[in-house]
Design a protein around this motif. Structure first.
Motif, mmCIF file in Angstrom:
data_model
loop_
_atom_site.group_PDB
_atom_site.id
_atom_site.type_symbol
_atom_site.label_atom_id
_atom_site.label_comp_id
_atom_site.label_asym_id
_atom_site.label_seq_id
_atom_site.Cartn_x
_atom_site.Cartn_y
_atom_site.Cartn_z
ATOM 1 N N ARG A 1 0.857 -1.193 0.000
ATOM 2 C CA ARG A 1 0.000 0.000 0.000
ATOM 3 C C ARG A 1 0.888 1.236 0.000
ATOM 4 N N ALA A 2 0.794 2.030 -1.049
ATOM 5 C CA ALA A 2 1.639 3.222 -1.170
ATOM 6 C C ALA A 2 1.393 4.217 -0.041
ATOM 7 N N HIS A 3 0.183 4.246 0.497
ATOM 8 C CA HIS A 3 -0.153 5.231 1.526
ATOM 9 C C HIS A 3 0.155 4.742 2.946
ATOM 10 N N LEU B 1 1.806 -25.055 24.723
ATOM 11 C CA LEU B 1 0.993 -23.889 24.411
ATOM 12 C C LEU B 1 -0.286 -24.369 23.750
ATOM 13 N N ALA B 2 -1.422 -23.961 24.256
ATOM 14 C CA ALA B 2 -2.710 -24.282 23.648
ATOM 15 C C ALA B 2 -3.282 -23.005 23.056
ATOM 16 N N SER B 3 -3.800 -23.085 21.822
ATOM 17 C CA SER B 3 -4.322 -21.887 21.173
ATOM 18 C C SER B 3 -5.429 -22.234 20.192
ATOM 19 N N THR B 4 -6.176 -21.207 19.811
ATOM 20 C CA THR B 4 -7.237 -21.340 18.810
ATOM 21 C C THR B 4 -7.271 -20.123 17.893
ATOM 22 N N VAL B 5 -6.148 -19.425 17.753
ATOM 23 C CA VAL B 5 -6.146 -18.195 16.959
ATOM 24 C C VAL B 5 -4.890 -18.094 16.101
ATOM 25 N N MET B 6 -5.071 -17.504 14.923
ATOM 26 C CA MET B 6 -3.964 -17.149 14.043
ATOM 27 C C MET B 6 -4.241 -15.735 13.538
ATOM 28 N N GLU B 7 -3.216 -15.109 12.991
ATOM 29 C CA GLU B 7 -3.357 -13.746 12.476
ATOM 30 C C GLU B 7 -2.562 -13.586 11.196
ATOM 31 N N ARG B 8 -2.866 -12.512 10.482
ATOM 32 C CA ARG B 8 -2.079 -12.123 9.308
ATOM 33 C C ARG B 8 -2.166 -10.628 9.137
ATOM 34 N N HIS B 9 -1.285 -10.112 8.294
ATOM 35 C CA HIS B 9 -1.252 -8.706 7.917
ATOM 36 C C HIS B 9 -1.255 -8.718 6.391
ATOM 37 N N LEU B 10 -2.432 -8.545 5.820
ATOM 38 C CA LEU B 10 -2.666 -8.790 4.403
ATOM 39 C C LEU B 10 -1.701 -8.050 3.486
ATOM 40 N N HIS B 11 -1.378 -6.815 3.819
ATOM 41 C CA HIS B 11 -0.586 -5.985 2.906
ATOM 42 C C HIS B 11 0.827 -5.689 3.391
ATOM 43 N N SER B 12 1.222 -6.220 4.534
ATOM 44 C CA SER B 12 2.517 -5.858 5.106
ATOM 45 C C SER B 12 3.249 -7.065 5.667
ATOM 46 N N SER B 13 4.537 -7.054 5.487
ATOM 47 C CA SER B 13 5.363 -7.987 6.252
ATOM 48 C C SER B 13 5.369 -7.520 7.700
ATOM 49 N N GLN B 14 5.837 -8.382 8.584
ATOM 50 C CA GLN B 14 5.977 -8.008 9.998
ATOM 51 C C GLN B 14 7.253 -8.644 10.517
ATOM 52 N N ASP C 1 -4.868 -3.956 8.492
ATOM 53 C CA ASP C 1 -3.569 -3.939 9.165
ATOM 54 C C ASP C 1 -3.370 -5.236 9.944
ATOM 55 N N ASP C 2 -4.419 -5.691 10.626
ATOM 56 C CA ASP C 2 -4.359 -6.892 11.458
ATOM 57 C C ASP C 2 -5.653 -7.670 11.274
ATOM 58 N N GLU C 3 -5.541 -8.959 10.980
ATOM 59 C CA GLU C 3 -6.708 -9.829 10.889
ATOM 60 C C GLU C 3 -6.471 -11.045 11.772
ATOM 61 N N PHE C 4 -7.387 -11.304 12.686
ATOM 62 C CA PHE C 4 -7.313 -12.459 13.571
ATOM 63 C C PHE C 4 -8.462 -13.397 13.240
ATOM 64 N N VAL C 5 -8.189 -14.705 13.200
ATOM 65 C CA VAL C 5 -9.230 -15.696 12.944
ATOM 66 C C VAL C 5 -9.129 -16.820 13.970
ATOM 67 N N ASP C 6 -10.284 -17.382 14.278
ATOM 68 C CA ASP C 6 -10.331 -18.564 15.129
ATOM 69 C C ASP C 6 -10.039 -19.786 14.284
ATOM 70 N N VAL C 7 -9.273 -20.710 14.844
ATOM 71 C CA VAL C 7 -8.939 -21.970 14.185
ATOM 72 C C VAL C 7 -9.245 -23.111 15.161
ATOM 73 N N PRO C 8 -9.319 -24.347 14.663
ATOM 74 C CA PRO C 8 -9.523 -25.461 15.597
ATOM 75 C C PRO C 8 -8.410 -25.475 16.647
ATOM 76 N N PRO C 9 -8.699 -25.942 17.848
ATOM 77 C CA PRO C 9 -7.683 -25.964 18.903
ATOM 78 C C PRO C 9 -6.422 -26.716 18.473
ATOM 79 N N PHE C 10 -5.285 -26.145 18.833
ATOM 80 C CA PHE C 10 -4.015 -26.828 18.592
ATOM 81 C C PHE C 10 -3.111 -26.617 19.783
#
Length: 160
Positions: free
Chosen positions: A39-41, A58-71, A142-151
Protein backbone atom coordinates in the motif's frame (compact mmCIF):
# COMPACT_ATOMS: atom_id res chain seq x y z
CA UNK A 1 -3.90 -31.20 16.82
CA UNK A 2 -0.34 -31.11 18.09
CA UNK A 3 2.59 -29.22 16.58
CA UNK A 4 6.09 -30.21 17.64
CA UNK A 5 8.57 -27.36 17.39
CA UNK A 6 11.49 -27.64 15.03
CA UNK A 7 14.62 -25.50 14.90
CA UNK A 8 14.22 -22.23 13.04
CA UNK A 9 16.33 -22.35 9.87
CA UNK A 10 16.27 -20.09 6.83
CA UNK A 11 15.49 -23.03 4.54
CA UNK A 12 12.59 -24.38 6.57
CA UNK A 13 11.08 -20.93 7.16
CA UNK A 14 11.50 -19.67 3.56
CA UNK A 15 7.87 -20.34 2.47
CA UNK A 16 6.70 -17.98 5.23
CA UNK A 17 9.32 -15.25 5.28
CA UNK A 18 12.91 -14.63 6.23
CA UNK A 19 15.05 -15.52 9.23
CA UNK A 20 16.96 -12.50 10.51
CA UNK A 21 20.39 -12.65 12.08
CA UNK A 22 23.23 -10.22 12.61
CA UNK A 23 26.31 -10.57 10.41
CA UNK A 24 29.03 -12.95 11.60
CA UNK A 25 31.76 -10.51 10.58
CA UNK A 26 32.06 -6.73 10.93
CA UNK A 27 29.75 -4.95 8.54
CA UNK A 28 26.07 -4.43 7.88
CA UNK A 29 23.47 -6.78 6.45
CA UNK A 30 20.41 -5.35 4.72
CA UNK A 31 16.98 -7.00 4.73
CA UNK A 32 15.15 -4.42 2.61
CA UNK A 33 13.72 -7.04 0.23
CA UNK A 34 11.95 -8.76 3.14
CA UNK A 35 10.11 -5.60 4.21
CA UNK A 36 7.02 -5.89 1.99
CA UNK A 37 4.45 -3.12 1.73
CA UNK A 38 1.57 -3.42 -0.75
CA UNK A 39 0.00 0.00 0.00
CA UNK A 40 1.64 3.22 -1.17
CA UNK A 41 -0.15 5.23 1.53
CA UNK A 42 0.89 2.97 4.45
CA UNK A 43 3.43 4.32 6.88
CA UNK A 44 6.28 2.44 8.55
CA UNK A 45 5.58 1.39 12.13
CA UNK A 46 8.37 0.56 14.57
CA UNK A 47 7.29 -0.53 18.02
CA UNK A 48 8.81 -2.21 21.05
CA UNK A 49 7.20 -4.89 23.15
CA UNK A 50 7.81 -6.58 26.47
CA UNK A 51 6.27 -10.05 26.73
CA UNK A 52 5.89 -12.44 29.63
CA UNK A 53 6.72 -16.06 28.82
CA UNK A 54 4.01 -18.55 27.89
CA UNK A 55 3.92 -22.02 29.38
CA UNK A 56 4.41 -25.10 27.26
CA UNK A 57 2.58 -26.93 26.01
CA UNK A 58 0.99 -23.89 24.41
CA UNK A 59 -2.71 -24.28 23.65
CA UNK A 60 -4.32 -21.89 21.17
CA UNK A 61 -7.24 -21.34 18.81
CA UNK A 62 -6.15 -18.19 16.96
CA UNK A 63 -3.96 -17.15 14.04
CA UNK A 64 -3.36 -13.75 12.48
CA UNK A 65 -2.08 -12.12 9.31
CA UNK A 66 -1.25 -8.71 7.92
CA UNK A 67 -2.67 -8.79 4.40
CA UNK A 68 -0.59 -5.99 2.91
CA UNK A 69 2.52 -5.86 5.11
CA UNK A 70 5.36 -7.99 6.25
CA UNK A 71 5.98 -8.01 10.00
CA UNK A 72 9.45 -8.29 11.53
CA UNK A 73 10.33 -9.37 15.08
CA UNK A 74 13.86 -8.57 16.25
CA UNK A 75 14.94 -9.70 19.73
CA UNK A 76 16.52 -7.05 21.92
CA UNK A 77 16.68 -9.05 25.15
CA UNK A 78 15.19 -12.52 24.83
CA UNK A 79 15.38 -16.22 25.44
CA UNK A 80 13.87 -18.74 23.07
CA UNK A 81 10.62 -17.88 21.32
CA UNK A 82 8.11 -19.43 18.92
CA UNK A 83 7.31 -18.66 15.29
CA UNK A 84 4.13 -20.58 14.45
CA UNK A 85 2.93 -20.36 10.83
CA UNK A 86 0.40 -21.93 8.49
CA UNK A 87 -0.03 -21.84 4.73
CA UNK A 88 -3.29 -20.76 3.16
CA UNK A 89 -5.96 -23.40 2.73
CA UNK A 90 -8.26 -23.63 -0.28
CA UNK A 91 -10.65 -21.23 1.50
CA UNK A 92 -7.88 -18.64 2.15
CA UNK A 93 -7.90 -19.34 5.88
CA UNK A 94 -4.96 -20.95 7.71
CA UNK A 95 -4.47 -24.61 6.80
CA UNK A 96 -3.70 -25.87 10.30
CA UNK A 97 -3.12 -29.42 9.04
CA UNK A 98 0.04 -28.05 7.41
CA UNK A 99 0.99 -25.60 10.18
CA UNK A 100 4.53 -25.57 11.53
CA UNK A 101 6.06 -24.36 14.77
CA UNK A 102 9.64 -23.10 14.85
CA UNK A 103 11.81 -22.59 17.92
CA UNK A 104 13.89 -19.45 17.52
CA UNK A 105 17.10 -18.80 19.39
CA UNK A 106 17.62 -15.51 21.24
CA UNK A 107 19.85 -14.27 18.40
CA UNK A 108 17.31 -14.93 15.63
CA UNK A 109 14.55 -12.69 14.35
CA UNK A 110 11.98 -13.27 11.62
CA UNK A 111 10.11 -11.36 9.00
CA UNK A 112 6.73 -12.89 8.26
CA UNK A 113 5.86 -12.19 4.64
CA UNK A 114 2.80 -10.12 3.78
CA UNK A 115 -0.39 -12.24 3.96
CA UNK A 116 1.32 -15.02 5.97
CA UNK A 117 -0.80 -16.65 8.67
CA UNK A 118 1.04 -16.76 11.98
CA UNK A 119 0.31 -17.13 15.66
CA UNK A 120 0.45 -14.06 17.89
CA UNK A 121 3.94 -13.37 19.19
CA UNK A 122 4.92 -15.90 21.88
CA UNK A 123 8.05 -16.12 24.03
CA UNK A 124 9.09 -18.97 26.30
CA UNK A 125 11.84 -19.40 28.91
CA UNK A 126 11.77 -15.84 30.28
CA UNK A 127 10.37 -12.35 29.75
CA UNK A 128 11.58 -10.79 26.51
CA UNK A 129 11.88 -7.48 24.69
CA UNK A 130 11.54 -7.19 20.92
CA UNK A 131 11.42 -4.54 18.23
CA UNK A 132 8.57 -4.97 15.74
CA UNK A 133 8.44 -3.40 12.28
CA UNK A 134 5.54 -3.35 9.84
CA UNK A 135 3.59 -1.03 7.55
CA UNK A 136 0.21 0.33 8.67
CA UNK A 137 -2.51 2.62 7.33
CA UNK A 138 -4.91 2.37 10.27
CA UNK A 139 -7.45 0.29 8.34
CA UNK A 140 -8.98 -3.08 9.24
CA UNK A 141 -6.54 -4.97 7.01
CA UNK A 142 -3.57 -3.94 9.17
CA UNK A 143 -4.36 -6.89 11.46
CA UNK A 144 -6.71 -9.83 10.89
CA UNK A 145 -7.31 -12.46 13.57
CA UNK A 146 -9.23 -15.70 12.94
CA UNK A 147 -10.33 -18.56 15.13
CA UNK A 148 -8.94 -21.97 14.19
CA UNK A 149 -9.52 -25.46 15.60
CA UNK A 150 -7.68 -25.96 18.90
CA UNK A 151 -4.01 -26.83 18.59
CA UNK A 152 -1.15 -27.47 20.98
CA UNK A 153 2.55 -26.66 20.59
CA UNK A 154 5.09 -28.86 22.35
CA UNK A 155 8.85 -29.25 22.50
CA UNK A 156 10.23 -32.40 20.84
CA UNK A 157 10.89 -34.20 24.16
CA UNK A 158 7.23 -33.70 25.15
CA UNK A 159 5.82 -34.97 21.85
CA UNK A 160 5.91 -38.65 22.82
Amino acid sequence: MRLTVEPLTAEAFAPFGEVLSAPDAPGRGYIDAALANRRAHAKPSLSFTFKAPASLPLASTVMERHLHSSQSFVPMDAGRWLAIVAPHGADGRPDMARARAFLARPDQGVTYGADVWHHPFTVIDRPARFAIFMWKDGGPEDDEFVDVPPFEVVLPDAAG
